[in-house]
Design a protein around this motif. Structure first.
Motif, PDB file in Angstrom:
ATOM      1  N   GLU A  83       0.788  -1.404  -0.059  1.00 19.96           N
ATOM      2  CA  GLU A  83      -0.062  -0.120  -0.008  1.00 19.96           C
ATOM      3  C   GLU A  83       0.777   1.311   0.049  1.00 19.96           C
ATOM      4  N   THR A 128      -2.982  -0.280  -3.575  1.00 19.93           N
ATOM      5  CA  THR A 128      -3.083  -1.556  -2.613  1.00 19.93           C
ATOM      6  C   THR A 128      -2.339  -2.745  -3.300  1.00 19.93           C
ATOM      7  N   HIS A 147      -3.216   6.437  -5.067  1.00 23.00           N
ATOM      8  CA  HIS A 147      -3.187   5.202  -3.751  1.00 23.00           C
ATOM      9  C   HIS A 147      -3.077   4.024  -4.730  1.00 23.00           C
TER      10      HIS A 147
END
Length: 578
Positions: free
Chosen positions: A63, A76, A74
């Protein structure tokens, strides 16, 4: 020290090292590279932006976060996919990202720090007064240290911040000896828990009825109930105050009500609240309120009117004076015709000669939703002649209802040197985005530009033009000379038309400089600031929305200030046609 060749054509601005062998770097043009073998090989990762990335940080092996100009990304899955985060309101430039743990993080913007305590699901902003801040560090208790140019150092101590909505309550007509309750919501917009000390109501007949007074976590809210129980007839005024540990905010609610003679109201209605639900902006809907005169005497209805709150969004079909016979039933038609997106609340007032409740109030509410298309465009940077480079174009729906796209078209002077995979007609949910593969295949030397025009049901941008740019070169990336002086190229397109509304200004800088791009009328009077940001040396594409300007000629001024305080000014003439 060991120097590596990543194969990148852009400047790098930040690095996140996960171990002695694994690291990520982020830089200009929205590029992110990853190595897992101590720098022997580097893999470029696809991102949905082409603006400069200033910082990157990983909170675990999989992450991570990256940010820069108009971008917060972002991942993950260790960077296999990077997604743009649209939940951060007021995003401009991100200078630094600091996560204490995977849930608690701080993001430094140009004039504010955005805080998250749930891993980025929600953000809460705290403004700070100084300009030129460049770096921050956060402690687990939420205290922040920030430093910047000219020796600026600041420390922020977290606090609770209270907001009470609505800030005015009108209880209307209440029979003497009876009690009417209304709710208000207490929000904690701060960084630490809001702790209640007391809630008081001042004024004849006003009181705090009930509510959970346990601490409110940061970013959370609590509903409390206030009441009006008149002991005498007539209009009463008062206020309620929420006492707490909040150092910021307004904890007051103004109160009003009128005591009327005791008894039973002659009128009843259904439904209890006339709720229109969600309605697409640009359309309208009508609903009926059903009235019943349950008394044994006829009523004289003086008027039926929409009043208070957001009354301009609603209207009734007929306002008239008439007799309402005993035990008769009738209906009032109300139309919801919103002129802007949002949630709206008002009151349908039935005025009559009823001695108990002469002003009978029926709550009315509705929500207007609309899709809004947005994209940052693409800049391919330098690409060799007769070769190609592919990037993902992110098209976002930042509105509150689904965006229905009907067509995609590639246009522009250099459209033949770009291509894209047309996804066809589709629907993009509110807050979601779609990635469109675009390829730059230059056949002639020099800068190239085109637009992808997206046709959709966006009310203000039905044909939304997204700029695509690139620069064809015969030089290796290491041979591309850094600009020797500050330049401002003519904006593209020129003139700017109402079909797109956006203009792109290409700026070159010989070194890192403070850039201020402003728009003036032909008399030199400033109209607005288009960009105010610190940029590294190189070529930058600055995009500005000019779609709300009147037709005419304007002057765009670039002022670039170097580290030693010396400034250079450039200007171009910008034309707008609507």
């Amino acid at each position: 020290w060991t120097e590596f060749d990543t194969g990148a054509d852009h400047d790098f601005n930040s690095v996140a090292a996960l171990s002695a062998d694994a690291a990520y770097v982020a830089g200009n043009g929205g590029v992110i590279y990853r190595t897992t073998d101590a720098g022997a090989t580097w893999e470029e990762q696809q991102t949905p932006v082409s603006t400069n990335l200033q910082t990157i940080e990983f909170v675990s092996a999989t992450e991570g976060w990256a940010g820069g100009q108009l971008a917060l990304l972002h991942t993950t899955d260790a960077g296999a996919t990077w997604t743009a985060v649209s939940k951060l309101v007021g995003l401009d430039v991100i200078y630094d990202i600091n996560f204490i743990n995977p849930q608690q993080g701080f993001i430094m913007l140009s004039r504010a720090v955005a805080r998250t305590s749930d891993g980025g699901s929600t953000f809460y902003r705290t403004d700070y007064p100084s300009l030129g801040l460049q770096d921050l560090d956060a402690r687990p208790d939420g205290a922040l240290w920030m430093v910047g140019r000219f020796g600026v150092t600041q420390r922020y101590t977290p606090t609770a911040a209270i907001v009470v909505q609505p800030d005015v309550i009108d209880f209307g007509d209440v029979s003497v000896g009876q009690q009417r309750e209304e709710s208000v919501t207490v929000y904690n917009r701060g960084e630490v828990a809001l702790t209640f000390s007391n809630i008081t109501a001042v004024g004849p007949g006003f009181l705090f009825a009930n509510g959970d007074l346990s601490p409110i976590p940061p970013g959370d809210a609590r509903v409390i109930t206030l009441a009006f129980a008149p002991q005498d007839t007539g209009v009463a005024y008062g206020n309620a105050t929420v006492y707490s540990n909040a150092a910021l905010g307004v904890p007051f609610v103004d109160l009003r009500g009128r005591g009327v003679p005791p008894g039973t109201s002659a009128l009843t209605h259904a439904p209890d609240t006339l709720d229109f639900g969600s309605l697409l902006l640009g359309s309208f809907a009508s609903r009926f309120v059903h009235l019943h005169n349950r008394s044994t005497q006829p009523l004289l209805i003086d008027r039926e009117v929409i009043t208070g709150g957001d009354s301009t969004m609603f209207r009734i079909t007929l306002e008239s004076t008439y007799f309402f016979a005993a035990d008769k039933r009738d209906s009032v038609q109300v139309t919801f015709a919103p002129i802007r997106p949002g949630r709206f609340v008002t009151t349908l007032l039935i005025a009559s000669n009823d001695p108990v409740e002469p002003q009978y109030r029926i709550p009315v509410r509705g929500e207007a939703v609309t899709p809004i298309i947005a994209s940052d465009g693409l800049d391919f940077g330098y690409v060799y002649l007769d070769s190609s480079r592919s990037l993902q174009l992110a098209v976002r729906n930042v509105g509150s209802s689904p965006l229905n796209i009907s067509d995609w078209t590639l246009v522009g002077a250099d459209a033949t040197e770009f291509s894209f995979t047309n996804p066809g007609a589709m629907t993009v949910s509110a807050g979601d985005s779609v990635l469109v593969p675009v390829t730059f295949m230059p056949r002639s030397y020099g800068p190239k530009s085109a637009e992808i025009v997206v046709t959709s049901d966006d009310l203000t941008n039905g044909q939304y033009a997204i700029p695509i740019t690139g620069n064809a070169t015969t030089l290796a990336s290491g041979d591309i000379a850094r600009p020797l002086e500050v330049t401002l190229a003519q904006n593209y397109p020129n003139p700017v038309t109402s079909s797109g509304g956006y203009a792109q200004f290409t700026v070159t800088l010989p070194a890192t400089m403070d850039v201020r791009l402003t728009l003036h009328d032909m008399l030199g009077r400033p109209l607005r600031v288009l960009h105010a940001v610190t940029l590294p040396g190189g070529t930058h594409a600055l995009r500005a929305d000019l779609g709300d300007l009147r037709s005419g000629a304007y002057i765009t001024v670039l002022r670039a200030t170097a580290a030693d305080g010396s400034a250079t000014q450039r200007l171009v003439r910008t034309t707008v046609l609507r």
